[in-house]
Design an enzyme around this catalytic site. Structure first.
Site, PDB file in Angstrom:
ATOM      1  N   GLY A  47       0.658  -1.114  -0.323  1.00 20.85           N
ATOM      2  CA  GLY A  47       0.107   0.170   0.395  1.00 20.85           C
ATOM      3  C   GLY A  47       1.109   1.926  -0.192  1.00 20.85           C
ATOM      4  N   GLU A 102       3.313   4.256   6.124  1.00 21.97           N
ATOM      5  CA  GLU A 102       2.215   3.564   6.069  1.00 21.97           C
ATOM      6  C   GLU A 102       1.008   4.313   5.456  1.00 21.97           C
ATOM      7  OE1 GLU A 102       0.804   0.750   5.766  1.00 21.97           O
ATOM      8  OE2 GLU A 102       0.725  -0.572   8.150  1.00 21.97           O
ATOM      9  N   ASP A 103       0.608   3.540   4.480  1.00 18.97           N
ATOM     10  CA  ASP A 103      -0.664   4.299   3.685  1.00 18.97           C
ATOM     11  C   ASP A 103      -1.407   4.549   4.910  1.00 18.97           C
ATOM     12  OD1 ASP A 103      -0.971   1.362   3.990  1.00 18.97           O
ATOM     13  OD2 ASP A 103      -1.865   1.523   2.078  1.00 18.97           O
ATOM     14  N   ASP A 106      -5.992   1.631  10.069  1.00 15.99           N
ATOM     15  CA  ASP A 106      -7.188   1.673  10.671  1.00 15.99           C
ATOM     16  C   ASP A 106      -7.708   1.183  11.117  1.00 15.99           C
ATOM     17  OD1 ASP A 106      -9.892   1.410   8.969  1.00 15.99           O
ATOM     18  OD2 ASP A 106      -9.488  -0.521   9.380  1.00 15.99           O
ATOM     19  N   LYS A 134      -7.974   6.377  10.310  1.00 18.56           N
ATOM     20  CA  LYS A 134      -8.822   6.584  11.025  1.00 18.56           C
ATOM     21  C   LYS A 134      -9.412   5.823  11.884  1.00 18.56           C
ATOM     22  CE  LYS A 134     -10.755   3.833   6.605  1.00 18.56           C
ATOM     23  NZ  LYS A 134     -11.295   2.682   5.709  1.00 18.56           N
ATOM     24  N   PHE A 155     -14.109   3.395   3.066  1.00 21.86           N
ATOM     25  CA  PHE A 155     -13.712   2.684   2.708  1.00 21.86           C
ATOM     26  C   PHE A 155     -12.678   3.116   1.383  1.00 21.86           C
ATOM     27  CE2 PHE A 155     -11.904  -0.280  -0.574  1.00 21.86           C
ATOM     28  CZ  PHE A 155     -10.605  -1.000   0.725  1.00 21.86           C
ATOM     29  N   ASP A 162      -6.048   0.155  -2.159  1.00 20.12           N
ATOM     30  CA  ASP A 162      -6.586  -1.324  -2.612  1.00 20.12           C
ATOM     31  C   ASP A 162      -8.151  -1.063  -2.891  1.00 20.12           C
ATOM     32  OD1 ASP A 162      -5.420  -2.953  -1.228  1.00 20.12           O
ATOM     33  OD2 ASP A 162      -6.612  -4.219  -2.252  1.00 20.12           O
ATOM     34  N   ARG A 168      -4.893   0.808  -7.146  1.00 20.46           N
ATOM     35  CA  ARG A 168      -3.527   0.874  -6.420  1.00 20.46           C
ATOM     36  C   ARG A 168      -3.212   2.213  -7.489  1.00 20.46           C
ATOM     37  NH1 ARG A 168      -2.139  -2.125  -2.057  1.00 20.46           N
ATOM     38  NH2 ARG A 168      -2.276  -4.670  -2.065  1.00 20.46           N
TER      39      ARG A 168
HETATM   40  P1  IMP Z   1      -5.836  -2.435  10.023  1.00 18.09           P
HETATM   41  O1  IMP Z   1      -4.443  -3.019  10.772  1.00 18.09           O
HETATM   42  O2  IMP Z   1      -6.804  -2.346  10.318  1.00 18.09           O
HETATM   43  O3  IMP Z   1      -4.942  -0.738  10.659  1.00 18.09           O
HETATM   44  O4  IMP Z   1      -5.065  -1.935   8.314  1.00 18.09           O
HETATM   45  C1  IMP Z   1      -4.308  -1.290   7.803  1.00 18.09           C
HETATM   46  C2  IMP Z   1      -4.392  -2.737   6.556  1.00 18.09           C
HETATM   47  O5  IMP Z   1      -5.658  -2.754   6.146  1.00 18.09           O
HETATM   48  C3  IMP Z   1      -4.026  -1.134   5.601  1.00 18.09           C
HETATM   49  O6  IMP Z   1      -3.018  -1.168   5.665  1.00 18.09           O
HETATM   50  C4  IMP Z   1      -5.090  -1.529   4.429  1.00 18.09           C
HETATM   51  O7  IMP Z   1      -4.202  -2.345   3.844  1.00 18.09           O
HETATM   52  C5  IMP Z   1      -6.074  -2.050   4.508  1.00 18.09           C
HETATM   53  N1  IMP Z   1      -7.206  -1.232   4.844  1.00 18.09           N
HETATM   54  C6  IMP Z   1      -8.042  -0.092   5.672  1.00 18.09           C
HETATM   55  N2  IMP Z   1      -8.376   0.308   6.023  1.00 18.09           N
HETATM   56  C7  IMP Z   1      -8.468   0.597   4.060  1.00 18.09           C
HETATM   57  C8  IMP Z   1      -9.064   1.529   2.921  1.00 18.09           C
HETATM   58  O8  IMP Z   1     -10.526   2.162   3.098  1.00 18.09           O
HETATM   59  N3  IMP Z   1      -9.029   1.037   2.225  1.00 18.09           N
HETATM   60  C9  IMP Z   1      -8.420  -0.195   1.505  1.00 18.09           C
HETATM   61  N4  IMP Z   1      -7.363  -0.496   2.790  1.00 18.09           N
HETATM   62  C10 IMP Z   1      -7.349  -0.209   3.407  1.00 18.09           C
HETATM   63 MG    MG Z   2      -1.456  -1.577   3.654  1.00 15.25          MG
END
Ligand code: IMP
Ligand code: MG
Length: 178
Positions: A47, A102-103, A106, A134, A155, A162, A168
């Site tokens: 990402g 990090e992109d 969440d 977020k 989302f 992606d 992407r």
């Molecule tokens: P986390 O582990 O819940 O913080 O999520 C991180 C990963 O979930 C990110 O690196 C993304 O790959 C994916 N992700 C979370 N939210 C989104 C979104 O809104 N769009 C696309 N990918 C997301």
């Molecule tokens: Mg990611």
């Protein structure tokens, strides 16, 4: 284009490439002001590939290095359950000053795993930089040092992010249309 279709879903323009550029310039200024010694930037693939390439061109810290990692899961041979492993770092990073790129953050699950894997390698310092965050979804206590933009629990796709592996390459960031 203000709306796009990816597979079965419609997305609408959310953050333009110009705004992304401004956000990244601001983040780079803040990171440059921190004066980290011989920093090792670690971009989390897939990402963050565009975010990393754009922000690194604006980093002017002396002796900055960049590496790319991926968080891979595999099933442990003896133990049951999922084991997470960082792939991409094959050299000694003990004592280093790390900036994780990090992109999006969440829930923070991915971040937590990355931080604990880096800590186990005895790094000196870990700073976290994420383009998008977020806050309403975040469940962890790890401080995020540099946040590009806080967004609602929508989302989003584009600029590295992606939907089912597509989108992407989009220059702008779009959000799922409700
Ligand atoms: P986390 O582990 O819940 O913080 O999520 C991180 C990963 O979930 C990110 O690196 C993304 O790959 C994916 N992700 C979370 N939210 C989104 C979104 O809104 N769009 C696309 N990918 C997301
Ligand atoms: Mg990611």
């Amino acid at each position: 284009m203000s709306e796009i279709k990816l597979k079965d879903k419609i997305f609408e323009l959310f953050i333009s490439d110009n705004e992304i550029n401004d956000i990244i310039s601001q983040m780079a200024n803040n990171i440059n002001d921190a004066v980290l010694k011989n920093p090792l930037f670690i971009a989390v693939l897939n990402g963050s590939f565009l975010f990393a390439s754009d922000i690194m061109r604006k980093i002017n810290l002396e002796n900055a290095e960049i590496s790319f990692i991926k968080l891979a899961s595999y099933l442990g041979t003896e133990s049951t359950g999922e084991v997470k492993e960082l792939i991409g770092i094959n050299h000694d990073i003990s004592g280093r000053n790390i900036v994780v790129l990090e992109d999006i953050i969440d829930t923070g699950n991915t971040l937590e795993q990355i931080v604990s894997l880096l800590k186990s390698q005895n790094v000196n310092q870990i700073k976290i930089a994420t383009l998008l965050f977020k806050p309403k979804a975040y469940t962890k206590n790890i401080d995020i040092d540099y946040i590009g933009k806080e967004i609602p629990n929508d989302f989003v796709v584009g600029y590295g992010l992606d939907y089912d592996q597509i989108g992407r390459n989009l220059a702008h960031i779009y959000k799922l249309k409700k």
